[in-house]
Scaffold this motif. Sequence first.
Motif, PDB file in Angstrom:
ATOM      1  N   ALA A 274       0.766  -1.111  -0.033  1.00 11.73           N
ATOM      2  CA  ALA A 274      -0.135  -0.152  -0.176  1.00 11.73           C
ATOM      3  C   ALA A 274       0.936   1.257   0.007  1.00 11.73           C
ATOM      4  O   ALA A 274       0.559   2.280  -0.649  1.00 11.73           O
ATOM      5  CB  ALA A 274      -0.982   0.090   1.345  1.00 11.73           C
ATOM      6  N   GLU A 275       1.873   1.263   0.687  1.00 12.06           N
ATOM      7  CA  GLU A 275       2.689   2.501   0.788  1.00 12.06           C
ATOM      8  C   GLU A 275       3.247   2.876  -0.546  1.00 12.06           C
ATOM      9  O   GLU A 275       3.672   3.927  -1.038  1.00 12.06           O
ATOM     10  CB  GLU A 275       4.044   2.151   1.977  1.00 12.06           C
ATOM     11  N   GLN A 276       3.998   1.550  -1.242  1.00 10.09           N
ATOM     12  CA  GLN A 276       4.565   1.740  -2.427  1.00 10.09           C
ATOM     13  C   GLN A 276       3.782   2.373  -3.405  1.00 10.09           C
ATOM     14  O   GLN A 276       3.882   3.214  -4.310  1.00 10.09           O
ATOM     15  CB  GLN A 276       5.238   0.404  -3.041  1.00 10.09           C
ATOM     16  N   LEU A 277       2.399   1.747  -3.491  1.00 11.32           N
ATOM     17  CA  LEU A 277       1.482   2.276  -4.285  1.00 11.32           C
ATOM     18  C   LEU A 277       1.124   3.766  -4.043  1.00 11.32           C
ATOM     19  O   LEU A 277       0.688   4.612  -5.149  1.00 11.32           O
ATOM     20  CB  LEU A 277       0.143   1.353  -4.269  1.00 11.32           C
ATOM     21  N   ALA A 278       1.012   4.083  -2.914  1.00 12.53           N
ATOM     22  CA  ALA A 278       0.754   5.424  -2.532  1.00 12.53           C
ATOM     23  C   ALA A 278       1.595   6.478  -3.027  1.00 12.53           C
ATOM     24  O   ALA A 278       1.451   7.508  -3.413  1.00 12.53           O
ATOM     25  CB  ALA A 278       0.520   5.755  -1.188  1.00 12.53           C
ATOM     26  N   GLY A 279       2.980   5.878  -3.055  1.00 12.05           N
ATOM     27  CA  GLY A 279       4.136   6.682  -3.338  1.00 12.05           C
ATOM     28  C   GLY A 279       4.240   7.190  -5.036  1.00 12.05           C
ATOM     29  O   GLY A 279       4.922   8.078  -5.410  1.00 12.05           O
ATOM     30  N   ILE A 280       3.483   6.285  -5.705  1.00  6.87           N
ATOM     31  CA  ILE A 280       3.564   6.556  -7.230  1.00  6.87           C
ATOM     32  C   ILE A 280       2.159   6.835  -7.578  1.00  6.87           C
ATOM     33  O   ILE A 280       1.995   7.498  -8.819  1.00  6.87           O
ATOM     34  CB  ILE A 280       3.821   5.171  -8.000  1.00  6.87           C
ATOM     35  N   GLY A 281       1.119   6.773  -6.774  1.00 11.30           N
ATOM     36  CA  GLY A 281      -0.402   7.280  -7.478  1.00 11.30           C
ATOM     37  C   GLY A 281      -0.954   5.951  -8.237  1.00 11.30           C
ATOM     38  O   GLY A 281      -0.910   5.088  -7.949  1.00 11.30           O
ATOM     39  N   TRP A 282      -1.108   6.541  -9.451  1.00  5.99           N
ATOM     40  CA  TRP A 282      -1.521   5.544 -10.570  1.00  5.99           C
ATOM     41  C   TRP A 282      -2.899   4.900 -10.033  1.00  5.99           C
ATOM     42  O   TRP A 282      -3.160   3.819 -10.247  1.00  5.99           O
ATOM     43  CB  TRP A 282      -0.649   4.317 -10.621  1.00  5.99           C
ATOM     44  N   SER A 283      -3.656   5.523  -9.389  1.00  9.14           N
ATOM     45  CA  SER A 283      -4.904   5.175  -8.948  1.00  9.14           C
ATOM     46  C   SER A 283      -5.994   4.703 -10.172  1.00  9.14           C
ATOM     47  O   SER A 283      -6.849   3.739  -9.979  1.00  9.14           O
ATOM     48  CB  SER A 283      -5.632   6.133  -7.974  1.00  9.14           C
ATOM     49  N   HIS A 284      -5.862   5.473 -11.274  1.00  6.99           N
ATOM     50  CA  HIS A 284      -6.621   4.986 -12.433  1.00  6.99           C
ATOM     51  C   HIS A 284      -6.087   3.906 -13.181  1.00  6.99           C
ATOM     52  O   HIS A 284      -6.986   3.537 -14.401  1.00  6.99           O
ATOM     53  CB  HIS A 284      -6.987   6.465 -13.238  1.00  6.99           C
ATOM     54  N   ARG A 285      -4.967   3.525 -13.014  1.00  9.26           N
ATOM     55  CA  ARG A 285      -4.545   2.120 -13.723  1.00  9.26           C
ATOM     56  C   ARG A 285      -4.420   2.184 -15.033  1.00  9.26           C
ATOM     57  O   ARG A 285      -4.508   1.140 -15.747  1.00  9.26           O
ATOM     58  CB  ARG A 285      -5.401   0.962 -13.263  1.00  9.26           C
ATOM     59  N   GLN A 286      -4.068   3.281 -15.590  1.00 13.49           N
ATOM     60  CA  GLN A 286      -4.001   3.399 -17.285  1.00 13.49           C
ATOM     61  C   GLN A 286      -2.848   2.441 -17.687  1.00 13.49           C
ATOM     62  O   GLN A 286      -1.689   2.490 -17.042  1.00 13.49           O
ATOM     63  CB  GLN A 286      -3.548   5.065 -17.563  1.00 13.49           C
ATOM     64  N   GLY A 287      -2.769   1.971 -18.759  1.00 11.04           N
ATOM     65  CA  GLY A 287      -1.633   1.616 -19.499  1.00 11.04           C
ATOM     66  C   GLY A 287      -0.765   2.700 -20.088  1.00 11.04           C
ATOM     67  O   GLY A 287      -1.266   3.769 -20.333  1.00 11.04           O
ATOM     68  N   LEU A 288       0.479   2.492 -19.614  1.00 13.53           N
ATOM     69  CA  LEU A 288       1.399   3.632 -19.846  1.00 13.53           C
ATOM     70  C   LEU A 288       2.664   3.429 -21.085  1.00 13.53           C
ATOM     71  O   LEU A 288       3.092   2.212 -21.139  1.00 13.53           O
ATOM     72  CB  LEU A 288       2.173   4.014 -18.717  1.00 13.53           C
ATOM     73  N   SER A 289       2.845   4.328 -21.624  1.00 11.34           N
ATOM     74  CA  SER A 289       3.982   4.230 -22.343  1.00 11.34           C
ATOM     75  C   SER A 289       4.530   5.770 -22.625  1.00 11.34           C
ATOM     76  O   SER A 289       3.810   6.814 -22.360  1.00 11.34           O
ATOM     77  CB  SER A 289       3.532   3.620 -23.850  1.00 11.34           C
ATOM     78  N   ASP A 290       5.980   5.811 -22.815  1.00 14.56           N
ATOM     79  CA  ASP A 290       6.404   7.017 -23.324  1.00 14.56           C
ATOM     80  C   ASP A 290       6.568   7.255 -24.719  1.00 14.56           C
ATOM     81  O   ASP A 290       6.167   6.252 -25.474  1.00 14.56           O
ATOM     82  CB  ASP A 290       7.660   7.128 -22.386  1.00 14.56           C
ATOM     83  N   SER A 291       6.999   8.558 -25.073  1.00 13.60           N
ATOM     84  CA  SER A 291       6.788   8.965 -26.502  1.00 13.60           C
ATOM     85  C   SER A 291       8.178   8.801 -27.276  1.00 13.60           C
ATOM     86  O   SER A 291       7.981   9.383 -28.268  1.00 13.60           O
ATOM     87  CB  SER A 291       6.214  10.493 -26.521  1.00 13.60           C
ATOM     88  N   ALA A 292       9.128   8.046 -26.942  1.00 13.13           N
ATOM     89  CA  ALA A 292      10.452   7.928 -27.663  1.00 13.13           C
ATOM     90  C   ALA A 292       9.937   6.930 -28.673  1.00 13.13           C
ATOM     91  O   ALA A 292       9.026   6.380 -28.823  1.00 13.13           O
ATOM     92  CB  ALA A 292      11.549   7.416 -26.855  1.00 13.13           C
TER      93      ALA A 292
END
Length: 465
Positions: A274-292
Motif C-alpha cells: 500500500a505504501e509503495q502504491l501511494a508513492g506513485i499514485g496510478w489510482s486510475h491504472r492506465q496503460g502507460l508508454s513514453d513517447s520515444a
Amino acid sequence: MSTTVFDRRPPSAGAVADALSTTQPAVFWLDDVERPRHPSLRGEVRADLAVVGGGYAGLWTAVRAKERDPERRVVLVEAAGIGWAASGRNGGFCEASITHGRENGVTRWPKEIDRLERLGAENLDDIEATVGRYGMDVDFERTGALSVATEPHQVEWLREEEGFLDTDAVRAEVDSPTYLAGAWDKRSNALVHPAKLALELARVAAELGVEIFEHSPVRGLEGTHPVSVRTEHGRVLARDVVLATNVFPSLLKRNRLMTVPVYDYVLMTEPLDAEQLAGIGWSHRQGLSDSANQFHYYRLTAGNRILFGGYDAVYHYGGRVRSRYEDRPETYRTLAEHFFTTFPQLEGLRFTHRWAGAIDTCTRFCAYYGTAREGRVAYAAGFTGLGVGATRFAADVMLDLLEGAPTERTELEMVRRRPLPFPPEPAAAIGINLTRRSLDRADRHGGRRDVLLRTLDALGLGFDS
C-alpha cells in the motif's frame, strides 16, 4: 553526445543488481494460470474450416466462425500449447487501433483513416462485449492509455493530442520525476491478462463446438478441394483454411519474407504494498508508454505488480525464432535501470520474472491480409505488437475473405494491398539494425530524423511509435 533522461538520472548499480538478483527466466502470465490440455491430432479428420495456430488470431477466428454459423465444423491445430507464444507473453494492452496508431494510418491510408478508426473502436467495444457475454475471466479493465513525455521535444508532440496533461496534471495521475507532460485517451485501450485471454478464448471455442488439437505442428498444405492440412501424425481435410501462424514461418512461400521476428523483453515486479502504491499514485491504472521511438510500455496487474517492457527490440541475423534469444542479461539490466529512473521511490522493489518473445513485424507495422489456393486459404500476419485487439478484427477479415462476398472490411485498401516484403539476408539485418541506430539517435537529438529515417518515411517504410 546527447543524452536521454535515462542517461542523465541513472540509479545506483547496487539497486539494479539487487532488484534482478532473484528474477527467474519465466513468463509470469503463463505461471499464473492452470492450462487445460487438449489432445494431439492422430489420423484424419474432416472439417468445414481448419484453423492453424492457437494464439489470439486463430482462437478469435474459431470463435467468430462458430458465432456466424454454429453448424460449421471447425478444427483448430496448434504446434505447441494454446497461447504459449506471443499471445501468452505480451503486455496485455488491448488497443483499439488496427493501424498501429492514428499517425501510421494517416500516413498510409489518409482517405480511409476515419473509417479505420471507427472500425477499430467498434472492435474493442465488441471484445469487451464478448468478455461479458461469455463470462470470460481475463482481468479486463477499460482504463485507457496514458502517453507520457520524458524529453522536451515530446511535450510538443503530445500537446496536439486530446486529453493533454501538463507536468503537474500528469504527475497527479502517476508520479514520476521523468514526466514532463502526458495525454490520456480514456477509451482507446483496455488491459487484460494475456494468458487468461488465450485460455478463455479456447474455453469459449470448445464450448461452441470447436475441436482443438495441441502439440500438432503443421508440416504443409496440399490440394485445393479440399485443402489437406498435414500434421506430424495426421491431417485435416477442410473446405476452408485460416493460417494464423504470425511470427512463425508461413506455410505459403509467397509470405516467407513478409515478416521478421523482433524480440521484445519484459520484467515483472513483485506485488507493491500500500505504501509503495501511494508513492506513485496510478489510482486510475492506465496503460502507460513514453513517447520515444525506442519506447517503454508498462502497466499494473490485477495483483498490483508492475510489468515494464519494451525499449530494446532486437533482431537476430537470419530472422529465426529461437528460445536462446530470450535470455539477454544486458537488456534486462537496461530495463531495470530505466525502471528505477522512472520510479526512484520504488528502490528496493525486486523483479520476480523476466522473459521475451518474438513480435511479427512487417514493413507497414500493422497486419496484412490475403488468400491463396483459389480463395480457400486466408491469412493475416504482421501485427507488430498490437495484436491483442487487432487479431479479432483480423479474424473477421479472414472469414469475410473466405466467404467471398464483399464487405466493408474486405473493401478497405488496407486489406486489399500487401506491404513490401523485407529483403533477404544480409540486407535485412543491415537495414533493420541501421534503422534501429537511427531511431536511437533521433531520441537523443530532439526527435530529429536523419537521412535514413527521412528516406524510409518517403518510401512509406518509416516507423514512428
